[in-house]
Design a protein around this motif. Structure first.
Motif, mmCIF file in Angstrom:
data_model
loop_
_atom_site.group_PDB
_atom_site.id
_atom_site.type_symbol
_atom_site.label_atom_id
_atom_site.label_comp_id
_atom_site.label_asym_id
_atom_site.label_seq_id
_atom_site.Cartn_x
_atom_site.Cartn_y
_atom_site.Cartn_z
ATOM 1 N N GLU A 102 0.829 -1.205 0.000
ATOM 2 C CA GLU A 102 0.000 0.000 0.000
ATOM 3 C C GLU A 102 0.864 1.255 0.000
ATOM 4 O O GLU A 102 0.605 2.200 -0.744
ATOM 5 N N TYR A 103 1.899 1.266 0.823
ATOM 6 C CA TYR A 103 2.787 2.418 0.914
ATOM 7 C C TYR A 103 3.498 2.666 -0.415
ATOM 8 O O TYR A 103 3.548 3.798 -0.906
ATOM 9 N N ILE A 104 4.055 1.604 -0.996
ATOM 10 C CA ILE A 104 4.760 1.737 -2.273
ATOM 11 C C ILE A 104 3.813 2.228 -3.356
ATOM 12 O O ILE A 104 4.159 3.105 -4.154
ATOM 13 N N ASN A 105 2.608 1.681 -3.392
ATOM 14 C CA ASN A 105 1.623 2.074 -4.389
ATOM 15 C C ASN A 105 1.286 3.563 -4.269
ATOM 16 O O ASN A 105 1.270 4.287 -5.264
ATOM 17 N N LYS A 106 1.032 4.025 -3.053
ATOM 18 C CA LYS A 106 0.718 5.444 -2.839
ATOM 19 C C LYS A 106 1.905 6.332 -3.201
ATOM 20 O O LYS A 106 1.745 7.391 -3.814
ATOM 21 N N TYR A 107 3.101 5.888 -2.845
ATOM 22 C CA TYR A 107 4.299 6.672 -3.126
ATOM 23 C C TYR A 107 4.535 6.780 -4.631
ATOM 24 O O TYR A 107 4.849 7.858 -5.144
ATOM 25 N N ILE A 108 4.369 5.682 -5.344
ATOM 26 C CA ILE A 108 4.550 5.690 -6.796
ATOM 27 C C ILE A 108 3.521 6.594 -7.460
ATOM 28 O O ILE A 108 3.853 7.369 -8.369
ATOM 29 N N LYS A 109 2.279 6.525 -7.001
ATOM 30 C CA LYS A 109 1.245 7.389 -7.568
ATOM 31 C C LYS A 109 1.575 8.860 -7.328
ATOM 32 O O LYS A 109 1.371 9.703 -8.208
ATOM 33 N N GLU A 110 2.103 9.180 -6.168
ATOM 34 C CA GLU A 110 2.471 10.561 -5.861
ATOM 35 C C GLU A 110 3.640 11.010 -6.733
ATOM 36 O O GLU A 110 3.636 12.125 -7.258
ATOM 37 N N LEU A 111 4.636 10.166 -6.909
ATOM 38 C CA LEU A 111 5.756 10.499 -7.792
ATOM 39 C C LEU A 111 5.277 10.696 -9.225
ATOM 40 O O LEU A 111 5.711 11.630 -9.912
ATOM 41 N N GLN A 112 4.400 9.824 -9.653
ATOM 42 C CA GLN A 112 3.855 9.891 -11.005
ATOM 43 C C GLN A 112 3.101 11.209 -11.215
ATOM 44 O O GLN A 112 3.247 11.862 -12.242
ATOM 45 N N ARG A 113 2.324 11.593 -10.237
ATOM 46 C CA ARG A 113 1.571 12.837 -10.326
ATOM 47 C C ARG A 113 2.505 14.046 -10.297
ATOM 48 O O ARG A 113 2.377 14.973 -11.075
ATOM 49 N N HIS A 114 3.491 13.996 -9.401
ATOM 50 C CA HIS A 114 4.401 15.127 -9.236
ATOM 51 C C HIS A 114 5.233 15.373 -10.495
ATOM 52 O O HIS A 114 5.443 16.518 -10.896
ATOM 53 N N PHE A 115 5.734 14.307 -11.121
ATOM 54 C CA PHE A 115 6.592 14.452 -12.290
ATOM 55 C C PHE A 115 5.832 14.294 -13.608
ATOM 56 O O PHE A 115 6.436 14.350 -14.673
ATOM 57 N N ASP A 116 4.531 14.085 -13.521
ATOM 58 C CA ASP A 116 3.675 13.952 -14.698
ATOM 59 C C ASP A 116 4.227 12.894 -15.668
ATOM 60 O O ASP A 116 4.552 13.175 -16.818
ATOM 61 N N VAL A 117 4.351 11.671 -15.156
ATOM 62 C CA VAL A 117 4.910 10.552 -15.912
ATOM 63 C C VAL A 117 3.792 9.565 -16.225
ATOM 64 O O VAL A 117 2.957 9.273 -15.371
ATOM 65 N N SER A 118 3.792 9.030 -17.440
ATOM 66 C CA SER A 118 2.771 8.055 -17.828
ATOM 67 C C SER A 118 2.998 6.723 -17.108
ATOM 68 O O SER A 118 4.089 6.456 -16.592
ATOM 69 N N ASP A 119 1.969 5.888 -17.099
ATOM 70 C CA ASP A 119 2.067 4.568 -16.473
ATOM 71 C C ASP A 119 3.173 3.743 -17.111
ATOM 72 O O ASP A 119 3.959 3.087 -16.418
ATOM 73 N N LYS A 120 3.241 3.769 -18.427
ATOM 74 C CA LYS A 120 4.226 2.974 -19.155
ATOM 75 C C LYS A 120 5.648 3.400 -18.795
ATOM 76 O O LYS A 120 6.514 2.563 -18.541
ATOM 77 N N LYS A 121 5.881 4.702 -18.750
ATOM 78 C CA LYS A 121 7.211 5.220 -18.410
ATOM 79 C C LYS A 121 7.556 4.905 -16.955
ATOM 80 O O LYS A 121 8.687 4.522 -16.649
ATOM 81 N N MET A 122 6.584 5.034 -16.059
ATOM 82 C CA MET A 122 6.822 4.735 -14.645
ATOM 83 C C MET A 122 7.179 3.266 -14.460
ATOM 84 O O MET A 122 8.081 2.935 -13.697
ATOM 85 N N ARG A 123 6.496 2.382 -15.162
ATOM 86 C CA ARG A 123 6.815 0.953 -15.088
ATOM 87 C C ARG A 123 8.234 0.684 -15.569
ATOM 88 O O ARG A 123 8.960 -0.120 -14.987
ATOM 89 N N ALA A 124 8.639 1.358 -16.636
ATOM 90 C CA ALA A 124 9.999 1.186 -17.153
ATOM 91 C C ALA A 124 11.033 1.666 -16.137
ATOM 92 O O ALA A 124 12.060 1.004 -15.921
ATOM 93 N N ILE A 125 10.759 2.783 -15.499
ATOM 94 C CA ILE A 125 11.666 3.322 -14.485
ATOM 95 C C ILE A 125 11.774 2.366 -13.302
ATOM 96 O O ILE A 125 12.873 2.073 -12.814
ATOM 97 N N ILE A 126 10.642 1.865 -12.842
ATOM 98 C CA ILE A 126 10.637 0.940 -11.703
ATOM 99 C C ILE A 126 11.387 -0.342 -12.055
ATOM 100 O O ILE A 126 12.139 -0.879 -11.238
#
Length: 73
Positions: free
Chosen positions: A22-46
């Motif tokens: 839950e913590y990781i999921n919330k943190y990733i969503k916040e990073l994604q929102r803050h840096f305006d990154v798409s789901d696909k790009k975020m998955r690649a980064i992770i």
């Protein structure tokens, strides 16, 4: 008694695992929102981070670090 103890331990582990997810999921969503990154790009980064943290990669990085120190001398 031992069976009861193991059951509690697995329940505790499951609870911790759920909380971490839950913590990781919330943190990733916040990073994604803050840096305006798409789901696909975020998955690649992770995935890149996951590969960087592999034990084999840590050993390689450690060896490269030692080599670079000896080359500088």
């Amino acid at each position: 008694m031992e069976i009861f103890f193991n059951k509690n331990k697995t329940l505790e582990d499951t609870y911790k695992k759920t909380r971490v997810k839950e913590y990781i999921n919330k943190y990733i969503k916040e990073l994604q929102r803050h840096f305006d990154v798409s789901d696909k790009k975020m998955r690649a980064i992770i995935y890149e981070i996951y590969q960087d943290l592999s034990p084999l990669n840590l050993i390689k990085n450690w060896i490269y670090m030692i080599k670079s120190k000896y080359i500088k001398k």
